[in-house]
Design a protein around this motif. Structure first.
Motif, PDB file in Angstrom:
ATOM      1  N   LEU A  81       0.832  -1.211   0.000  1.00 29.68           N
ATOM      2  CA  LEU A  81       0.000   0.000   0.000  1.00 29.68           C
ATOM      3  C   LEU A  81       0.863   1.256   0.000  1.00 29.68           C
ATOM      4  CD1 LEU A  81      -2.810  -0.973   2.560  1.00 29.68           C
ATOM      5  CD2 LEU A  81      -3.112  -0.534   0.121  1.00 29.68           C
ATOM      6  N   ARG A  96      -3.961  -6.439  -6.013  1.00 26.08           N
ATOM      7  CA  ARG A  96      -2.926  -6.503  -4.986  1.00 26.08           C
ATOM      8  C   ARG A  96      -2.719  -7.937  -4.496  1.00 26.08           C
ATOM      9  NH1 ARG A  96      -5.944  -2.889  -1.369  1.00 26.08           N
ATOM     10  NH2 ARG A  96      -4.619  -3.721   0.292  1.00 26.08           N
ATOM     11  N   GLY A 150      -7.327  -1.168   2.313  1.00 24.86           N
ATOM     12  CA  GLY A 150      -7.078  -0.138   1.318  1.00 24.86           C
ATOM     13  C   GLY A 150      -7.921   1.105   1.549  1.00 24.86           C
ATOM     14  N   ARG A 153      -6.205   3.078   4.661  1.00 23.70           N
ATOM     15  CA  ARG A 153      -4.744   2.966   4.734  1.00 23.70           C
ATOM     16  C   ARG A 153      -4.073   4.203   5.310  1.00 23.70           C
ATOM     17  NH1 ARG A 153      -3.945   2.769  -1.806  1.00 23.70           N
ATOM     18  NH2 ARG A 153      -4.908   4.760  -2.316  1.00 23.70           N
TER      19      ARG A 153
END
Length: 216
Positions: A81, A96, A150, A153
């Motif tokens: 990230l 990811r 995400g 983050r």
């Protein structure tokens, strides 16, 4: 015991923060750390109810590997990230997960080769069970987890809360084992541990909600 050891991951991400970040996120949020330790303590209580006998050399090696993976999991996710953030690249959760899986192949291929030489090909039933775990935990759950991390983050407390939700895994594993596999329902210390895990999750939720609440 292995499942309980992996729950170190609920605090591992926070402890790795000073190694990754150079901004305000490098600070370990104390309230979140306390909640994470509470969740891990609840897991330990649940595992204590199953304790018995002594661990042999292979068991200690297995637990050591699981403990390392408990730190590698959030470290890899947070590191990716941060890299994407610095590079100005946007990848969704599925991309990811695929990227981290692809990057780990150089490690897994020698492991597969070693297992083939030492133990041979696994039976079909074991392949089917491993495939089910890979689908449920490795794909569905991990994509959802990466999606959640995400979204938050840039908020260290919310990110820690998302990581700590993994402690609920031990609750589901216990309930499913009792309902489907005929194992005993948690009682005594195990039930207390389950209650502590639930309490930690509720405290995390309250902590994040309080931070998000508008201030006058």
């Amino acid at each position: 015991l292995i499942a309980g050891t992996f729950q170190l991951t609920v605090v591992a991400g926070m402890l790795c923060a000073p190694l990754l970040y150079r901004d305000a996120r490098r600070r370990i949020p104390r309230a979140a750390l306390v909640c994470g330790l509470l969740a891990f303590g609840g897991v330990l209580l649940m595992q204590a109810a199953q304790a018995g006998g002594r661990l042999d050399r292979e068991a200690w090696i297995a637990l050591g590997c699981v403990a390392v993976s408990a730190f590698a999991y959030p470290l890899g996710n947070r590191g990716l990230l941060l890299h994407l953030e610095r590079a100005g690249i946007e990848l969704d959760a599925t991309q990811r997960v695929f990227g981290l899986s692809l990057a780990s192949l150089p490690l897994w291929l020698p492991v597969v080769a070693y297992a083939q030489v030492e133990a041979g090909a696994p039976p079909l039933r074991q392949v089917a069970l491993a495939g089910g775990v890979a689908l449920g935990a490795g794909i569905v759950a991990t994509v959802l987890f990466f999606r959640a991390t995400g979204l938050v983050r840039r908020d260290p407390v919310a990110l820690a809360a998302a990581e700590a939700m993994q402690a609920a895994e031990i609750l589901f594993a216990t309930l499913i084992s009792a309902a489907w596999l005929g194992e005993a329902w948690p009682r005594g210390i195990a039930a207390l541990g389950a209650g502590v895990v639930v309490l930690a999750i509720l405290l995390f939720s309250a902590l994040v909600a309080r931070r998000e609440a508008p201030r006058d």
